[in-house]
Design an enzyme around this catalytic site. Structure first.
Site, PDB file in Angstrom:
ATOM      1  N   TYR A  88       9.623  -7.458  -3.989  1.00 38.73           N
ATOM      2  CA  TYR A  88       9.746  -8.432  -2.888  1.00 38.73           C
ATOM      3  C   TYR A  88      10.338  -9.750  -3.381  1.00 38.73           C
ATOM      4  O   TYR A  88      11.125 -10.397  -2.687  1.00 38.73           O
ATOM      5  CB  TYR A  88       8.372  -8.687  -2.249  1.00 38.73           C
ATOM      6  N   ARG A 122      -6.834 -13.914  14.437  1.00 33.44           N
ATOM      7  CA  ARG A 122      -5.458 -14.172  13.992  1.00 33.44           C
ATOM      8  C   ARG A 122      -4.794 -15.193  14.919  1.00 33.44           C
ATOM      9  O   ARG A 122      -4.078 -16.088  14.456  1.00 33.44           O
ATOM     10  CB  ARG A 122      -4.719 -12.828  13.994  1.00 33.44           C
ATOM     11  N   ASP A 169      -3.179 -11.260   0.919  1.00 33.07           N
ATOM     12  CA  ASP A 169      -1.979 -10.433   0.860  1.00 33.07           C
ATOM     13  C   ASP A 169      -1.461 -10.391  -0.574  1.00 33.07           C
ATOM     14  O   ASP A 169      -1.633 -11.358  -1.323  1.00 33.07           O
ATOM     15  CB  ASP A 169      -0.882 -10.961   1.796  1.00 33.07           C
ATOM     16  N   ARG A 196      -4.576  -5.333  12.784  1.00 28.59           N
ATOM     17  CA  ARG A 196      -4.188  -5.531  14.182  1.00 28.59           C
ATOM     18  C   ARG A 196      -4.681  -4.471  15.153  1.00 28.59           C
ATOM     19  O   ARG A 196      -4.614  -4.668  16.356  1.00 28.59           O
ATOM     20  CB  ARG A 196      -2.658  -5.642  14.273  1.00 28.59           C
ATOM     21  N   ARG A 228      -6.321  -1.624   4.923  1.00 29.73           N
ATOM     22  CA  ARG A 228      -6.005  -2.434   6.115  1.00 29.73           C
ATOM     23  C   ARG A 228      -7.075  -2.327   7.193  1.00 29.73           C
ATOM     24  O   ARG A 228      -6.771  -2.394   8.386  1.00 29.73           O
ATOM     25  CB  ARG A 228      -4.643  -2.044   6.716  1.00 29.73           C
TER      26      ARG A 228
HETATM   27  O1  CP3 Z   1      -6.475  -3.765   3.267  1.00 32.78           O
HETATM   28  C1  CP3 Z   1      -6.925  -4.807   3.772  1.00 32.78           C
HETATM   29  O2  CP3 Z   1      -7.499  -4.821   4.910  1.00 32.78           O
HETATM   30  C2  CP3 Z   1      -6.903  -6.098   2.973  1.00 32.78           C
HETATM   31  C3  CP3 Z   1      -5.846  -7.020   3.256  1.00 32.78           C
HETATM   32  C4  CP3 Z   1      -4.421  -6.628   2.885  1.00 32.78           C
HETATM   33  C5  CP3 Z   1      -3.306  -7.008   3.665  1.00 32.78           C
HETATM   34  N1  CP3 Z   1      -2.170  -6.649   2.976  1.00 32.78           N
HETATM   35  C6  CP3 Z   1      -3.351  -7.698   4.950  1.00 32.78           C
HETATM   36  C7  CP3 Z   1      -2.131  -7.735   5.798  1.00 32.78           C
HETATM   37  C8  CP3 Z   1      -3.943  -5.976   1.758  1.00 32.78           C
HETATM   38  C9  CP3 Z   1      -4.710  -5.298   0.631  1.00 32.78           C
HETATM   39  C10 CP3 Z   1      -2.517  -5.998   1.834  1.00 32.78           C
HETATM   40  C11 CP3 Z   1      -1.644  -5.442   0.778  1.00 32.78           C
HETATM   41  C12 CP3 Z   1      -0.192  -5.479   0.942  1.00 32.78           C
HETATM   42  N2  CP3 Z   1       0.570  -6.446   1.521  1.00 32.78           N
HETATM   43  C13 CP3 Z   1       0.668  -4.512   0.399  1.00 32.78           C
HETATM   44  C14 CP3 Z   1       0.248  -3.330  -0.439  1.00 32.78           C
HETATM   45  C15 CP3 Z   1      -0.335  -2.230   0.373  1.00 32.78           C
HETATM   46  C16 CP3 Z   1       0.646  -1.539   1.255  1.00 32.78           C
HETATM   47  O3  CP3 Z   1       0.500  -1.696   2.488  1.00 32.78           O
HETATM   48  O4  CP3 Z   1       1.507  -0.826   0.740  1.00 32.78           O
HETATM   49  C17 CP3 Z   1       1.985  -4.886   0.720  1.00 32.78           C
HETATM   50  C18 CP3 Z   1       3.253  -4.135   0.361  1.00 32.78           C
HETATM   51  C19 CP3 Z   1       1.910  -6.125   1.420  1.00 32.78           C
HETATM   52  C20 CP3 Z   1       3.036  -6.968   1.910  1.00 32.78           C
HETATM   53  C21 CP3 Z   1       2.990  -7.129   3.364  1.00 32.78           C
HETATM   54  N3  CP3 Z   1       2.036  -7.843   4.050  1.00 32.78           N
HETATM   55  C22 CP3 Z   1       3.907  -6.610   4.300  1.00 32.78           C
HETATM   56  C23 CP3 Z   1       5.101  -5.748   3.957  1.00 32.78           C
HETATM   57  C24 CP3 Z   1       3.477  -7.034   5.565  1.00 32.78           C
HETATM   58  C25 CP3 Z   1       4.193  -6.850   6.875  1.00 32.78           C
HETATM   59  C26 CP3 Z   1       4.064  -5.460   7.386  1.00 32.78           C
HETATM   60  C27 CP3 Z   1       2.978  -5.411   8.393  1.00 32.78           C
HETATM   61  O5  CP3 Z   1       2.107  -4.520   8.303  1.00 32.78           O
HETATM   62  O6  CP3 Z   1       3.028  -6.251   9.318  1.00 32.78           O
HETATM   63  C28 CP3 Z   1       2.268  -7.769   5.401  1.00 32.78           C
HETATM   64  C29 CP3 Z   1       1.446  -8.379   6.458  1.00 32.78           C
HETATM   65  C30 CP3 Z   1      -0.019  -8.052   6.478  1.00 32.78           C
HETATM   66  N4  CP3 Z   1      -0.843  -8.009   5.401  1.00 32.78           N
HETATM   67  C31 CP3 Z   1      -0.798  -7.798   7.662  1.00 32.78           C
HETATM   68  C32 CP3 Z   1      -2.119  -7.606   7.230  1.00 32.78           C
HETATM   69  C33 CP3 Z   1      -3.337  -7.366   8.085  1.00 32.78           C
HETATM   70  C34 CP3 Z   1      -0.282  -7.836   9.080  1.00 32.78           C
HETATM   71  C35 CP3 Z   1      -0.032  -9.265   9.415  1.00 32.78           C
HETATM   72  C36 CP3 Z   1      -0.406  -9.713  10.801  1.00 32.78           C
HETATM   73  O7  CP3 Z   1      -1.609  -9.834  11.127  1.00 32.78           O
HETATM   74  O8  CP3 Z   1       0.524 -10.025  11.533  1.00 32.78           O
END
Ligand code: CP3
Length: 342
Positions: free
Chosen positions: A150, A36, A73, A27, A23
């Protein structure tokens, strides 16, 4: 010049481990929040190649990480297979639910995924042109079990209860969903590699809730199938697997799946993992993400301790899970300095 991440993935021990962060585009960075806001919502950011490439590059410009991870994602593939997907602000993902054979039958065939996912491939193409020559480009997908949790629940769940319930009540439908995701993931990652991804990573965030034979059947076997087919199509492709919270399941995971590197969460000690997991090859991890919020001397000491624990073999420094939005961007720089300067 060989890139440091690729050297580690080939099994080379390095005096200074390469470093990147899960990540890392996120944010906690003001420049991410600005892009964003420009995109409007999270999914538009994922599907707009110029903006997705921009946020991928931001942490590389700011910190000079050794790897960039494609911005996307793990749930996009569910949408590409025909599920509805949206993100509730402040809450997380929401999806249409798969709870029966009839729901599964309504999903699109595997070959259809490229239609929805082609903007992601375009992001990869832009990045492979724009990244500094020393930076490795990592593509990724969710592992079938985690994406299935999911798709079945229609949202994130603390214990993956609905997925376990479907597995118990209608194993044929559950297994067919895992198979569909396994095949779709091969197509998705293969297309990322063709577009320029140099490494791919499989995120199995909920692997830890699979026990015993279920762990073998749904955390090991699908990942093993994906890796075998990707390596058949792309000989020599390095692959990182992240069976988060697998505990004892980390032991032998690389051998069982064919992964070149196992990513470790921060619930296992680095000393234990060096002895039981790194013996089989490269490991990645495993600083607790809260250090990026709390900072201070503990951050530096813990970073050095992990570097020392893994100094005897191939290691890629990373967090044990994603950096959180409340993290301090200056702490990230202190971590990198502690890795590189000791
Ligand atoms: O790592 C990186 O920088 C690459 C991009 C990336 C994102 N999500 C961006 C993201 C990667 C590799 C993921 C993987 C992901 N997404 C996983 C597996 C890794 C982990 O965290 O366990 C999972 C379970 C998801 C599903 C997901 N996406 C959830 C549950 C959420 C909401 C929770 C949260 O953190 O807000 C997301 C949103 C998400 N994916 C964000 C980002 C940067 C935040 C969204 C935003 O900008 O509002």
């Amino acid at each position: 010049m060989t890139k440091t991440i690729l050297m580690a993935l080939k099994g080379e021990r390095q005096a200074v481990p390469p470093v990147w962060m899960m990540r890392q585009a996120g944010r906690y960075l003001p420049e991410y929040r600005a892009t964003r806001a420009k995109a409007g919502d999270f999914l538009s950011l994922c599907y707009t190649p110029d903006l997705a490439a921009e946020v991928t590059l931001q942490p590389i410009r700011r910190y000079g990480f050794d790897a960039a991870i494609l911005f996307a994602d793990i749930l996009l593939i569910a949408q590409a297979l025909g599920a509805d997907l949206w993100f509730e602000t402040g809450e997380g993902p929401r999806l249409s639910m798969i709870t029966s054979a009839a729901d599964l039958a309504r999903l699109k065939p595997v070959e259809a995924v490229h239609e929805t996912l082609s903007p992601v491939y375009e992001t990869v193409r832009i990045l492979s042109e724009e990244l500094p020559k020393e930076t490795t480009l990592i593509g990724f997908a969710g592992a079938p079990w985690t994406v299935a949790t999911y798709m079945i629940a229609g949202r994130g769940t603390p214990d993956q209860g609905p997925a376990h319930a479907l597995k118990a009540a209608d194993r044929a439908t559950f297994a067919a969903l895992i198979d569909r995701l396994t095949e779709a993931t091969v197509e998705y990652l293969s297309a990322q590699v063709e577009a320029g991804a140099e490494v791919v990573k499989l995120f199995d965030s909920w692997a830890g809730s699979l026990k015993g034979a279920d762990f073998t059947d749904f955390a090991v076997k699908p990942v093993q199938r994906i890796i075998a087919e990707l390596k058949r199509r792309h000989p020599g492709l390095p692959i990182i697997a992240f069976p988060r919270e697998a505990g004892e399941g980390y032991v032998g995971f690389a051998r069982a799946t064919g992964a070149d590197c196992v990513a470790l969460d921060n619930s296992v000690s680095a000393d234990w993992a060096a002895e039981h997991v790194q013996v089989d090859g490269c490991v990645q991890g495993n600083l607790a993400p809260h250090h990026m919020v709390t900072g201070g001397a503990a951050l530096v000491e813990e970073t050095r301790r992990i570097v020392r624990a893994f100094a005897g073999g191939p290691h890629i420094f990373n967090l044990g899970h994603g950096i959180t939005p409340d993290a301090d961007p200056d702490s990230v720089q202190r971590m990198i300095d502690a890795v590189r300067e000791g």
